[in-house]
Write a protein that holds these residues in place. Structure first.
Motif, PDB file in Angstrom:
ATOM      1  N   LYS A  79       0.724  -1.204   0.045  1.00 15.48           N
ATOM      2  CA  LYS A  79      -0.108   0.015  -0.014  1.00 15.48           C
ATOM      3  C   LYS A  79       0.918   1.194   0.061  1.00 15.48           C
ATOM      4  CE  LYS A  79      -4.000  -1.983  -0.139  1.00 15.48           C
ATOM      5  NZ  LYS A  79      -5.069  -1.682  -1.359  1.00 15.48           N
ATOM      6  N   ASN A  80       1.633   1.169  -1.117  1.00 15.58           N
ATOM      7  CA  ASN A  80       2.708   2.432  -1.384  1.00 15.58           C
ATOM      8  C   ASN A  80       2.139   3.486  -2.466  1.00 15.58           C
ATOM      9  OD1 ASN A  80       4.447   1.053   0.674  1.00 15.58           O
ATOM     10  ND2 ASN A  80       5.395  -0.241  -1.246  1.00 15.58           N
ATOM     11  N   ASP A  81       2.617   4.591  -2.581  1.00 17.66           N
ATOM     12  CA  ASP A  81       2.558   5.252  -3.546  1.00 17.66           C
ATOM     13  C   ASP A  81       3.087   4.195  -4.845  1.00 17.66           C
ATOM     14  OD1 ASP A  81       1.959   7.591  -2.114  1.00 17.66           O
ATOM     15  OD2 ASP A  81       3.894   8.147  -1.955  1.00 17.66           O
ATOM     16  N   ILE A  82       2.558   4.734  -6.070  1.00 19.67           N
ATOM     17  CA  ILE A  82       2.664   3.912  -7.169  1.00 19.67           C
ATOM     18  C   ILE A  82       3.601   4.768  -8.138  1.00 19.67           C
ATOM     19  CG2 ILE A  82       1.734   2.899  -9.321  1.00 19.67           C
ATOM     20  CD1 ILE A  82       1.626   1.123  -6.861  1.00 19.67           C
ATOM     21  N   LEU A  83       4.712   4.191  -8.691  1.00 13.68           N
ATOM     22  CA  LEU A  83       5.487   5.024  -9.736  1.00 13.68           C
ATOM     23  C   LEU A  83       5.177   4.128 -10.917  1.00 13.68           C
ATOM     24  CD1 LEU A  83       8.674   6.784  -9.154  1.00 13.68           C
ATOM     25  CD2 LEU A  83       8.370   5.644 -11.287  1.00 13.68           C
ATOM     26  N   LYS A 107      -1.103  19.233   0.021  1.00 12.49           N
ATOM     27  CA  LYS A 107      -2.145  17.830  -0.030  1.00 12.49           C
ATOM     28  C   LYS A 107      -2.925  18.021  -1.195  1.00 12.49           C
ATOM     29  CE  LYS A 107      -5.643  20.698   2.406  1.00 12.49           C
ATOM     30  NZ  LYS A 107      -6.431  20.786   3.457  1.00 12.49           N
ATOM     31  N   THR A 108      -3.125  19.052  -2.274  1.00 16.44           N
ATOM     32  CA  THR A 108      -3.718  19.099  -3.239  1.00 16.44           C
ATOM     33  C   THR A 108      -2.939  18.411  -4.672  1.00 16.44           C
ATOM     34  OG1 THR A 108      -2.860  21.366  -3.998  1.00 16.44           O
ATOM     35  CG2 THR A 108      -4.948  21.209  -2.591  1.00 16.44           C
ATOM     36  N   ILE A 109      -1.836  17.920  -4.306  1.00 15.65           N
ATOM     37  CA  ILE A 109      -0.969  17.463  -5.458  1.00 15.65           C
ATOM     38  C   ILE A 109      -1.193  16.042  -5.588  1.00 15.65           C
ATOM     39  CG2 ILE A 109       1.265  17.209  -6.494  1.00 15.65           C
ATOM     40  CD1 ILE A 109       2.518  19.756  -5.318  1.00 15.65           C
ATOM     41  N   GLY A 110      -1.665  15.487  -6.794  1.00 14.67           N
ATOM     42  CA  GLY A 110      -2.099  14.140  -6.861  1.00 14.67           C
ATOM     43  C   GLY A 110      -1.097  13.261  -7.640  1.00 14.67           C
ATOM     44  N   ALA A 111      -0.370  13.766  -8.519  1.00 19.03           N
ATOM     45  CA  ALA A 111       1.043  13.030  -9.197  1.00 19.03           C
ATOM     46  C   ALA A 111       1.832  14.030  -9.779  1.00 19.03           C
ATOM     47  CB  ALA A 111       0.101  12.106 -10.170  1.00 19.03           C
ATOM     48  N   VAL A 112       2.978  13.415  -9.779  1.00 16.38           N
ATOM     49  CA  VAL A 112       4.083  14.487 -10.307  1.00 16.38           C
ATOM     50  C   VAL A 112       4.811  13.698 -11.553  1.00 16.38           C
ATOM     51  CG1 VAL A 112       4.509  15.632  -8.296  1.00 16.38           C
ATOM     52  CG2 VAL A 112       5.898  13.439  -8.727  1.00 16.38           C
ATOM     53  N   GLY A 113       5.412  14.297 -12.331  1.00 22.86           N
ATOM     54  CA  GLY A 113       6.260  13.613 -13.437  1.00 22.86           C
ATOM     55  C   GLY A 113       7.701  14.399 -13.631  1.00 22.86           C
ATOM     56  N   ILE A 162       2.183   8.512  -8.312  1.00 24.62           N
ATOM     57  CA  ILE A 162       0.979   8.871  -8.047  1.00 24.62           C
ATOM     58  C   ILE A 162       0.879   8.482  -6.426  1.00 24.62           C
ATOM     59  CG2 ILE A 162      -1.427   8.131  -8.304  1.00 24.62           C
ATOM     60  CD1 ILE A 162      -0.290   6.871 -11.106  1.00 24.62           C
ATOM     61  N   LYS A 163       0.283   9.501  -5.863  1.00 23.71           N
ATOM     62  CA  LYS A 163      -0.180   9.453  -4.250  1.00 23.71           C
ATOM     63  C   LYS A 163      -1.093   8.029  -4.277  1.00 23.71           C
ATOM     64  CE  LYS A 163       0.385  13.785  -1.998  1.00 23.71           C
ATOM     65  NZ  LYS A 163      -0.143  15.159  -1.799  1.00 23.71           N
ATOM     66  N   ARG A 164      -0.772   7.359  -3.099  1.00 21.88           N
ATOM     67  CA  ARG A 164      -1.490   6.237  -2.785  1.00 21.88           C
ATOM     68  C   ARG A 164      -2.983   6.495  -2.749  1.00 21.88           C
ATOM     69  NH1 ARG A 164      -3.058   1.185  -3.553  1.00 21.88           N
ATOM     70  NH2 ARG A 164      -0.908   0.604  -3.855  1.00 21.88           N
ATOM     71  N   GLU A 165      -3.300   7.616  -1.601  1.00 17.80           N
ATOM     72  CA  GLU A 165      -4.507   8.382  -1.506  1.00 17.80           C
ATOM     73  C   GLU A 165      -5.399   8.548  -2.874  1.00 17.80           C
ATOM     74  OE1 GLU A 165      -5.247  12.649  -0.557  1.00 17.80           O
ATOM     75  OE2 GLU A 165      -3.752  12.044   0.735  1.00 17.80           O
ATOM     76  N   VAL A 166      -4.725   9.072  -3.737  1.00 14.40           N
ATOM     77  CA  VAL A 166      -5.153   9.289  -5.258  1.00 14.40           C
ATOM     78  C   VAL A 166      -5.624   8.055  -5.908  1.00 14.40           C
ATOM     79  CG1 VAL A 166      -4.651  10.253  -7.522  1.00 14.40           C
ATOM     80  CG2 VAL A 166      -3.938  11.660  -5.370  1.00 14.40           C
ATOM     81  N   LEU A 167      -4.717   7.117  -5.683  1.00 11.02           N
ATOM     82  CA  LEU A 167      -4.974   5.842  -6.312  1.00 11.02           C
ATOM     83  C   LEU A 167      -6.225   5.284  -5.965  1.00 11.02           C
ATOM     84  CD1 LEU A 167      -3.938   3.693  -8.381  1.00 11.02           C
ATOM     85  CD2 LEU A 167      -2.631   2.508  -6.729  1.00 11.02           C
ATOM     86  N   ASP A 168      -6.101   5.275  -4.764  1.00  8.82           N
ATOM     87  CA  ASP A 168      -7.501   4.782  -3.764  1.00  8.82           C
ATOM     88  C   ASP A 168      -8.818   5.338  -4.272  1.00  8.82           C
ATOM     89  OD1 ASP A 168      -5.688   2.902  -2.590  1.00  8.82           O
ATOM     90  OD2 ASP A 168      -5.725   3.985  -0.831  1.00  8.82           O
ATOM     91  N   ARG A 169      -8.630   6.614  -4.441  1.00 14.59           N
ATOM     92  CA  ARG A 169      -9.823   7.281  -4.963  1.00 14.59           C
ATOM     93  C   ARG A 169     -10.258   7.321  -6.138  1.00 14.59           C
ATOM     94  NH1 ARG A 169     -10.918  13.622  -3.332  1.00 14.59           N
ATOM     95  NH2 ARG A 169     -12.995  13.815  -4.239  1.00 14.59           N
ATOM     96  N   VAL A 170      -9.314   7.237  -7.217  1.00 14.36           N
ATOM     97  CA  VAL A 170      -9.553   7.398  -8.587  1.00 14.36           C
ATOM     98  C   VAL A 170      -9.722   5.907  -9.223  1.00 14.36           C
ATOM     99  CG1 VAL A 170      -8.469   8.177 -10.691  1.00 14.36           C
ATOM    100  CG2 VAL A 170      -8.455   9.598  -8.670  1.00 14.36           C
ATOM    101  N   GLY A 171      -8.983   5.053  -8.658  1.00 17.12           N
ATOM    102  CA  GLY A 171      -9.060   3.717  -9.140  1.00 17.12           C
ATOM    103  C   GLY A 171      -7.997   3.426 -10.155  1.00 17.12           C
ATOM    104  N   ALA A 194     -10.920  14.687  -9.519  1.00 15.31           N
ATOM    105  CA  ALA A 194     -11.129  14.389  -8.138  1.00 15.31           C
ATOM    106  C   ALA A 194     -10.545  15.359  -7.515  1.00 15.31           C
ATOM    107  CB  ALA A 194     -10.208  12.978  -7.995  1.00 15.31           C
ATOM    108  N   GLY A 195     -10.132  16.516  -8.098  1.00 15.91           N
ATOM    109  CA  GLY A 195      -9.740  17.761  -7.179  1.00 15.91           C
ATOM    110  C   GLY A 195      -8.208  17.880  -6.896  1.00 15.91           C
ATOM    111  N   TYR A 196      -7.506  17.130  -7.469  1.00 12.35           N
ATOM    112  CA  TYR A 196      -6.070  17.034  -7.505  1.00 12.35           C
ATOM    113  C   TYR A 196      -5.369  17.795  -8.601  1.00 12.35           C
ATOM    114  CZ  TYR A 196      -6.864  13.720  -3.494  1.00 12.35           C
ATOM    115  OH  TYR A 196      -7.417  12.873  -2.557  1.00 12.35           O
TER     116      TYR A 196
END
Length: 398
Positions: A79-83, A107-113, A162-171, A194-196
């Motif tokens: 249950k980590n962040d996913i890269l 907290k509003t940042i959901g993913a980075v590249g 990608i943040k884990r909380e984002v993945l859990d929310r977005v799918g 989703a607001g990120y």
């Protein structure tokens, strides 16, 4: 939190080895787990994977494509962040630390590249080096610096944390886009809905060999791009080109200090790409936009105030006067109508910027000069050419 680095392989064992070796060399071992999902390689990749002691893996009996294989890897990850990382990448010093610094800066940042040498979406920079001195080049770039972070409307999935909380929310990724392409556009859109926010870290440089996973068949790749473009359009029922439209050179025509406060209005702002690029450079700017298509306006309240009509902008902000107004290639008659209406809401010394495709520039030019110099009482009309468009800038005397 640890990071699950997920790599999808299909042949090209040489690139995969380089990728894994670079991860082991430039990433702290206790900060990540390594997952490979192989899509039925036949070049020795499977045998090599089985020999590795630090890789969790899935070996598919057929090529399931990139999105489906990514989902398989996500399912077995801790249950980590996913890269998501392409197998034709060589990572460099500080790469993961800098990505995570940006990801967890808000907290509003959901993913980075990251930036690289070969990528679309303006994520590539000019870079001259050979692989042997890649890291020497990257050391000069990979110095953590929040001033080097830019918000983007989408990120390319060659390297996407990608943040884990984002993945859990977005799918999970949408498998309709298998074997690949547009799954990252789709996921970027879902994250923003989703607001990120999405951020490009220009303080993270990695090497990308490019298009290895899809082979060398350009014609088949183009067919796949068109097919998945159509799927994206059908799924979201929005205009893709409008959603992601951007004029990255517009900030260069703003003659203000980086921290100076000014007001900027864009008529026909599409999905907000140009306004976002302005906000990236000028944090204290007050931005306004007019866009009738509300379906493409996604998570932009922090960028500026956007309304469906010019009248609405003027009525809701009756005291505001603009230092810059950006017009683009709508009909000449409509542009002139807007100029006549907006001229009373432009500050003295304010500017009107008009972008016109080179093909139509000469048709517009005579009428623009007449109306901007006479009706608008412009001090002068400057003209630039960026290779694709003509840019006209009029300075107001009002």
């Amino acid at each position: 939190m640890k990071t699950s680095i997920l790599i999808i392989t299909y042949n090209n064992i040489g690139y995969t080895k380089l990728c894994i070796e670079s991860i082991r060399k430039y990433t702290k071992r206790d900060e990540y787990e390594l997952i490979i999902v192989d899509n039925n390689s036949s070049d020795g990749t499977i045998e090599w994977i089985k020999e590795q002691q630090d890789i969790k893996y899935i070996l598919n009996k057929e090529n399931l494509g990139f999105p489906t294989a990514c989902n398989q890897g996500i399912e077995i990850a801790e249950k980590n962040d996913i890269l998501l990382l392409n197998n034709d990448i060589i990572v460099t010093t500080n790469w993961l630390e800098n990505l995570k610094t940006c990801l967890y800066s808000d907290k509003t940042i959901g993913a980075v590249g990251a930036i690289t040498n070969s990528c679309s979406n303006f994520q590539a920079i000019g870079a001259i080096y050979d692989i042997g001195n890649l890291n020497d080049f990257a050391k000069r770039v990979n110095i953590s610096n929040e001033k080097m972070w830019e918000e983007r409307l989408r990120l390319i999935g060659f390297c996407m944390l990608i943040k884990r909380e984002v993945l859990d929310r977005v799918g999970l990724l949408d498998e309709r886009f298998s074997p690949g392409n547009f799954e990252d556009d789709d996921y970027s859109l879902r994250i923003r809905k989703a607001g990120y926010r999405l951020m490009l870290c220009k303080d993270v440089y990695i090497h990308h060999f490019g298009s290895v996973s899809f082979g060398k068949g350009r014609e088949k790749l183009n067919e796949l791009l068109q097919t998945n473009y159509n799927k994206f359009q059908e799924k979201w029922n929005i205009n893709y080109s409008q959603l992601l439209s951007i004029h990255l050179d517009v900030p260069n025509y703003i003659d203000r200090g980086t921290f100076e406060k000014f007001s900027f209005l864009e008529i026909g702002c599409n999905g907000g790409g140009t306004l976002t690029s302005i906000k990236n450079k000028y944090k204290n700017s007050d931005l306004y936009g007019v866009e009738a298509n509300k379906d493409i306006l996604i998570n932009l309240n922090h960028i500026g105030k956007i309304a469906s009509s010019l009248d609405e902008i003027i009525q809701e902000n009756n005291k505001v006067k603009f230092d810059y107004v950006l017009l683009k290639e709508i009909s000449l008659e409509m542009n002139l109508k807007i100029i006549r209406k907006i001229k009373y809401h432009i500050n003295k010394g304010g500017k009107i910027i008009i972008i016109i495709h080179n093909f139509n520039a000469e048709i517009y030019k005579a009428e623009l000069i007449k109306n901007l110099l006479i009706d608008f009482k412009a001090l002068c009309l400057r003209e630039y050419d960026n290779g694709l468009n003509k840019i006209f800038i009029a300075d107001s005397l009002n």
